[in-house]
Design a protein around this motif. Structure first.
Motif, PDB file in Angstrom:
ATOM      1  N   SER A  20       0.929  -1.129   0.109  1.00 27.48           N
ATOM      2  CA  SER A  20      -0.197   0.028  -0.110  1.00 27.48           C
ATOM      3  C   SER A  20       0.737   1.343  -0.052  1.00 27.48           C
ATOM      4  O   SER A  20       2.066   1.129   0.806  1.00 27.48           O
ATOM      5  CB  SER A  20      -0.960  -0.030   1.395  1.00 27.48           C
ATOM      6  OG  SER A  20      -1.718   1.243   1.326  1.00 27.48           O
ATOM      7  N   ASN A  21       0.219   2.228  -0.704  1.00 32.30           N
ATOM      8  CA  ASN A  21       1.087   3.583  -0.625  1.00 32.30           C
ATOM      9  C   ASN A  21       0.713   4.383   0.581  1.00 32.30           C
ATOM     10  O   ASN A  21       1.357   5.595   0.630  1.00 32.30           O
ATOM     11  CB  ASN A  21       0.698   4.367  -2.102  1.00 32.30           C
ATOM     12  CG  ASN A  21       1.488   3.558  -3.129  1.00 32.30           C
ATOM     13  OD1 ASN A  21       2.861   3.582  -3.181  1.00 32.30           O
ATOM     14  ND2 ASN A  21       0.847   3.629  -4.257  1.00 32.30           N
ATOM     15  N   VAL A  22      -0.489   3.887   1.314  1.00 32.46           N
ATOM     16  CA  VAL A  22      -0.696   4.535   2.569  1.00 32.46           C
ATOM     17  C   VAL A  22       0.041   4.033   3.774  1.00 32.46           C
ATOM     18  O   VAL A  22      -0.090   2.827   4.024  1.00 32.46           O
ATOM     19  CB  VAL A  22      -2.261   4.642   2.549  1.00 32.46           C
ATOM     20  CG1 VAL A  22      -2.689   5.259   4.046  1.00 32.46           C
ATOM     21  CG2 VAL A  22      -2.986   4.931   1.499  1.00 32.46           C
ATOM     22  N   PRO A  23       0.792   4.939   4.439  1.00 30.97           N
ATOM     23  CA  PRO A  23       1.339   4.262   5.591  1.00 30.97           C
ATOM     24  C   PRO A  23       0.254   3.676   6.391  1.00 30.97           C
ATOM     25  O   PRO A  23      -0.632   4.310   6.965  1.00 30.97           O
ATOM     26  CB  PRO A  23       2.095   5.525   6.117  1.00 30.97           C
ATOM     27  CG  PRO A  23       2.191   6.487   4.937  1.00 30.97           C
ATOM     28  CD  PRO A  23       0.941   6.280   4.213  1.00 30.97           C
ATOM     29  N   VAL A  24       0.500   2.556   7.053  1.00 30.08           N
ATOM     30  CA  VAL A  24      -0.199   1.841   7.914  1.00 30.08           C
ATOM     31  C   VAL A  24       0.041   2.141   9.441  1.00 30.08           C
ATOM     32  O   VAL A  24       1.335   2.568   9.839  1.00 30.08           O
ATOM     33  CB  VAL A  24      -0.340   0.352   7.857  1.00 30.08           C
ATOM     34  CG1 VAL A  24      -0.346  -0.384   6.605  1.00 30.08           C
ATOM     35  CG2 VAL A  24       1.256  -0.119   8.182  1.00 30.08           C
ATOM     36  N   ASP A  25      -1.002   2.162  10.171  1.00 24.57           N
ATOM     37  CA  ASP A  25      -1.031   2.634  11.641  1.00 24.57           C
ATOM     38  C   ASP A  25      -0.557   1.051  12.452  1.00 24.57           C
ATOM     39  O   ASP A  25      -1.458   0.127  12.607  1.00 24.57           O
ATOM     40  CB  ASP A  25      -2.116   3.017  12.255  1.00 24.57           C
ATOM     41  CG  ASP A  25      -2.190   3.262  13.690  1.00 24.57           C
ATOM     42  OD1 ASP A  25      -0.975   3.149  14.085  1.00 24.57           O
ATOM     43  OD2 ASP A  25      -3.151   3.753  14.085  1.00 24.57           O
ATOM     44  N   LEU A  26       0.582   0.952  12.822  1.00 24.85           N
ATOM     45  CA  LEU A  26       1.065  -0.211  13.339  1.00 24.85           C
ATOM     46  C   LEU A  26       0.438  -0.360  14.635  1.00 24.85           C
ATOM     47  O   LEU A  26       0.002  -1.675  14.998  1.00 24.85           O
ATOM     48  CB  LEU A  26       2.676  -0.190  13.544  1.00 24.85           C
ATOM     49  CG  LEU A  26       3.462  -0.396  12.452  1.00 24.85           C
ATOM     50  CD1 LEU A  26       4.856  -0.173  12.806  1.00 24.85           C
ATOM     51  CD2 LEU A  26       3.265  -1.423  11.494  1.00 24.85           C
TER      52      LEU A  26
END
Length: 300
Positions: free
Chosen positions: A129-135
């Protein structure tokens, strides 16, 4: 209402005797006496009110009812054995790693066979994904991010430092003898603003070319598509040398001219305020060690 079943010991004795066609051999397999086998089977026959064996001098044969019961009992024991084996088997660990589609496609995926060979008990899931994930939300356990390495609340380990240069197919490179301002250009759109300028305008300034319109040419929304367009000879693209290392090595692309622009860095990040599993640590360690062995130098 549940059907009352015969005792398991009686069914085990029956299955062994029916399979081996011998009370004696069944007794040896189950480590009991032949008398015990005979007694258990007789109790089973009385319970069912049906004879299950035809007793002969040296062997026994199944009656039709015995054959019906054997088919069901054998299938049941096999299903139980498979379930027990599955329960006893150590649970496989699962790790989700998030990365941009371009990095996953061009750098990570070609190396995953080596990971599977080194860690056969870990299932690695790649979240592109190009959207940074919320770990902290649990979407992924680890993420590979592109930037300067400052990620508040997260722990970051350096993987790779990036460089950018204009590249083109060998055929196109031979054909373009004109000034850089006249090159057929390929563009791709960054999905978020970057703290460094990695556009054609920045490269033209760094190379000392006079100001000109660098907005013309083919534009793609995805970096990996721009790479394929460059390989196809559609134009000159300003691309990450990390992501086109295979194309450069194979001669599908060539660096057209200097300078080489310094990009940013790839880091593997994990939550900084909570513990992670051993499997997550293993994936992180593998990525860091793999990056340390990545030494690919291409000169124009």
């Amino acid at each position: 209402m549940a059907t009352r079943l015969p005792s398991l010991s009686a069914l085990r004795a029956f299955e062994a005797a029916a399979r081996l066609r011998s009370f004696k051999k069944a007794a040896e397999e189950l480590a009991v006496t032949a008398t015990a086998i005979s007694h258990r089977i007789r109790v089973l026959e009385e319970d069912l009110e049906r004879p299950l064996f035809v007793r002969k001098v040296r062997a026994v044969e199944l009656t039709p009812d015995g054959q019906t019961l054997l088919t069901a009992v054998s299938s049941g024991f096999q299903a139980i054995a498979m379930a027990i084996e599955q329960v006893r088997r150590p649970r496989r660990a699962s790790v989700t790693l998030s990365a941009t589609p371009a990095f996953a496609t061009k750098w990570l995926v070609p190396r995953l066979a080596a990971f599977q060979a080194a860690y056969p008990d870990i299932d690695l899931h790649v979240h592109a994904s190009n959207v940074p994930v919320d770990l902290s939300a649990g979407t992924a356990d680890l993420a590979i991010r592109y930037g300067h390495g400052h990620y508040p609340g997260l722990t970051a380990a350096l993987l790779l430092e990036d460089r950018f240069a204009p590249v083109a197919s060998p055929t196109l490179r031979t054909a373009i003898r004109q000034k850089a301002s006249q090159w057929p250009l390929i563009h791709f759109d960054w999905h978020r603003p970057l703290p460094v300028d990695l556009t054609w305008a920045a490269w033209m300034r760094a190379s000392g070319h006079p100001p000109s319109d660098q907005s013309t040419g083919i534009r793609y929304s995805e970096e990996s598509h721009a790479i394929q367009a460059a390989v196809a000879g559609q134009g000159v693209a300003l691309l990450s040398l990390l992501l086109v290392e295979e194309e450069l090595r194979m001669g599908l692309l060539e660096i057209v001219a200097e300078p080489v622009l310094k990009g940013m860095s790839y880091h593997v990040i994990k939550p900084g305020r909570r513990s992670v599993s051993d499997a997550v640590l293993a994936v992180e360690d593998w990525l860091v060690r793999l990056a340390e062995t990545t030494h690919f130098n291409i000169s124009p």
